[in-house]
Design an enzyme around this catalytic site. Structure first.
Site, PDB file in Angstrom:
ATOM      1  N   LYS A 114       0.803  -0.991   0.033  1.00 49.91           N
ATOM      2  CA  LYS A 114      -0.286   0.124  -0.075  1.00 49.91           C
ATOM      3  C   LYS A 114       0.769   1.136   0.035  1.00 49.91           C
ATOM      4  O   LYS A 114       0.610   2.171  -0.617  1.00 49.91           O
ATOM      5  CB  LYS A 114      -0.688   0.227   1.116  1.00 49.91           C
ATOM      6  CG  LYS A 114      -2.004  -0.959   1.030  1.00 49.91           C
ATOM      7  CD  LYS A 114      -3.152  -0.486   2.131  1.00 49.91           C
ATOM      8  CE  LYS A 114      -4.278  -1.670   2.137  1.00 49.91           C
ATOM      9  NZ  LYS A 114      -5.253  -1.394   3.323  1.00 49.91           N
ATOM     10  N   LYS A 197     -10.903 -11.018 -12.315  1.00 51.64           N
ATOM     11  CA  LYS A 197     -11.896 -10.922 -11.284  1.00 51.64           C
ATOM     12  C   LYS A 197     -12.770  -9.549 -11.461  1.00 51.64           C
ATOM     13  O   LYS A 197     -12.134  -8.823 -11.843  1.00 51.64           O
ATOM     14  CB  LYS A 197     -11.170 -10.971 -10.106  1.00 51.64           C
ATOM     15  CG  LYS A 197     -11.759 -11.039  -8.892  1.00 51.64           C
ATOM     16  CD  LYS A 197     -10.767 -11.119  -7.723  1.00 51.64           C
ATOM     17  CE  LYS A 197     -10.803  -9.827  -7.263  1.00 51.64           C
ATOM     18  NZ  LYS A 197     -11.084  -9.365  -5.837  1.00 51.64           N
ATOM     19  N   LYS A 200     -14.228  -3.337  -8.280  1.00 54.77           N
ATOM     20  CA  LYS A 200     -14.832  -2.185  -8.623  1.00 54.77           C
ATOM     21  C   LYS A 200     -13.825  -1.235  -9.524  1.00 54.77           C
ATOM     22  O   LYS A 200     -14.142  -0.101 -10.013  1.00 54.77           O
ATOM     23  CB  LYS A 200     -14.938  -1.261  -7.211  1.00 54.77           C
ATOM     24  CG  LYS A 200     -13.636  -1.234  -6.433  1.00 54.77           C
ATOM     25  CD  LYS A 200     -13.812  -0.630  -4.818  1.00 54.77           C
ATOM     26  CE  LYS A 200     -12.369  -0.901  -4.254  1.00 54.77           C
ATOM     27  NZ  LYS A 200     -12.733  -2.067  -3.411  1.00 54.77           N
TER      28      LYS A 200
END
Ligand code: ADP
Ligand code: NA
Length: 330
Positions: A114, A197, A200
């Site tokens: 991240k 997959k 969003k």
């Protein structure tokens, strides 16, 4: 309670959940209510470890909670609440941070991922200690089991280590939670790119089926889903990923086996199959969408429901936090 306690958090990270979230996670959460004591938490404290727009965050928290309620999370059998409404999460995280080794925290690979993704300015101490907050979330409720995907396995290990260490140092206080490996759960792929997959962050909006899409849009997305050049409705992940994904969705929603569905469409081609599938999906999602919009239209009612959840959660969390404070000498 005799039912095993499970804890699961959901990020308020988008305005709408998608069909992958619904079939891959939410359906399972609803089913777990039958024989577990679930704690379901919209993790807004976690969300601010990466940059957020406050207005969007507030809106997404409410939309996320509303969709879980609309999809069948039942406040009689589950505790559903917003993390920032229960101060014990931040309070226990602080205590746990004082028994977490710096080196131990520094081994968490998700922090490195991240941090690389969001850049130096967003590489904060909060992002670094995210797994300690997650440990607090889990340990506050005497959680027996945590449904975890691969990306959270390392964090659950840390949680177990911290629980064991606290118990050894201060006396038996925490339940050491196990991983709950979900029974075979559906993995849903993008309708336009059926080897990726559904997510969003889809490349094309046409491949992403949102729970809050207008039913006419949902039907259109299914009718224009990518298939392949053959015309047989037959499951073959390698050669027919588009049709296989649609069969999985059909099966998952209807509860029928793939073989049964294949037999029904034997000799009938893709058109009928996609048209019927669109109907099956819309029939399932339309009431969830309608109920979500109803809840979002009545802020006082949604606040009331989230207030019930927060009160239930706080009451349980404060018992454990009180014990912890007592143990450490407060
Ligand atoms: P996204 O991949 O869209 O960012 P999240 O990572 O927020 O979704 O996932 C939330 C939950 O939904 C997780 O439990 C995850 O396993 C599940 N999930 C997400 N996408 C899919 C998918 N395409 N198929 C099945 N489950 C999914
Ligand atoms: Na993801």
């Amino acid at each position: 309670s005799a039912r095993p306690v499970i804890f699961s958090g959901m990020q308020p990270s988008a305005g709408s959940l998608h069909l992958g979230n619904y079939l891959g996670a939410l359906v399972n959460w609803v089913a777990l209510q039958d024989d577990h004591d679930p704690i379901y938490c919209v993790v807004d404290l976690h969300a601010i470890t990466v940059p957020q727009d406050p207005k969007e965050l507030r809106e997404n928290v409410r939309r996320t909670a509303a969709q879980y309620l609309a999809a069948g999370v039942d406040l009689e059998r589950s505790t559903l609440f917003v993390q920032s409404h229960v101060p014990a999460h931040a309070e226990l995280a602080w205590v746990l941070s004082t028994i977490t080794g710096f080196g131990e925290a520094n081994r968490m690979t998700q922090f490195k991922d991240k941090s690389a993704k969001h850049g130096a300015d967003a590489t904060t101490v909060g992002l670094f200690t995210y797994p300690v907050l997650m440990a607090a979330d889990i340990l506050l409720y005497g959680t027996d089991a945590v449904p975890v995907g691969d990306d959270q396995r390392q964090h659950l290990e840390l949680t177990r280590d911290l629980a064991g260490r606290f118990n050894a140092r201060y006396g038996d206080t925490f339940v050491v939670p196990e991983a709950l490996i979900p029974k075979e759960s559906a993995r849903i792929y993008d309708l336009q790119d059926p080897t990726s997959k559904m997510s969003k962050s889809a490349a094309s909006p046409a491949g992403l089926v949102n729970l809050l899409d207008d039913p006419a849009i949902t039907a259109k997305k299914f009718k224009s889903a990518v298939t392949d050049t053959g015309r047989e409705v037959r499951y073959d992940r390698e050669e027919k990923p588009g049709i296989s994904n649609l069969l999985d969705i059909y099966s998952s929603i209807s509860g029928r086996t793939v073989a049964d569905i294949e037999a029904e469409y034997d000799g009938r081609g893709y058109g009928d199959f996609k048209k019927d599938l669109a109907e099956v999906v819309v029939d399932r999602l339309a009431p969830i969408r309608a109920r979500t919009l109803e809840l979002l239209d009545d802020p006082a009612e949604l606040d009331r429901l989230l207030g019930i959840g927060a009160d239930k959660a706080a009451e349980r969390a404060e018992v454990v936090l009180g014990k912890v404070y007592d143990r450490v000498g407060f």
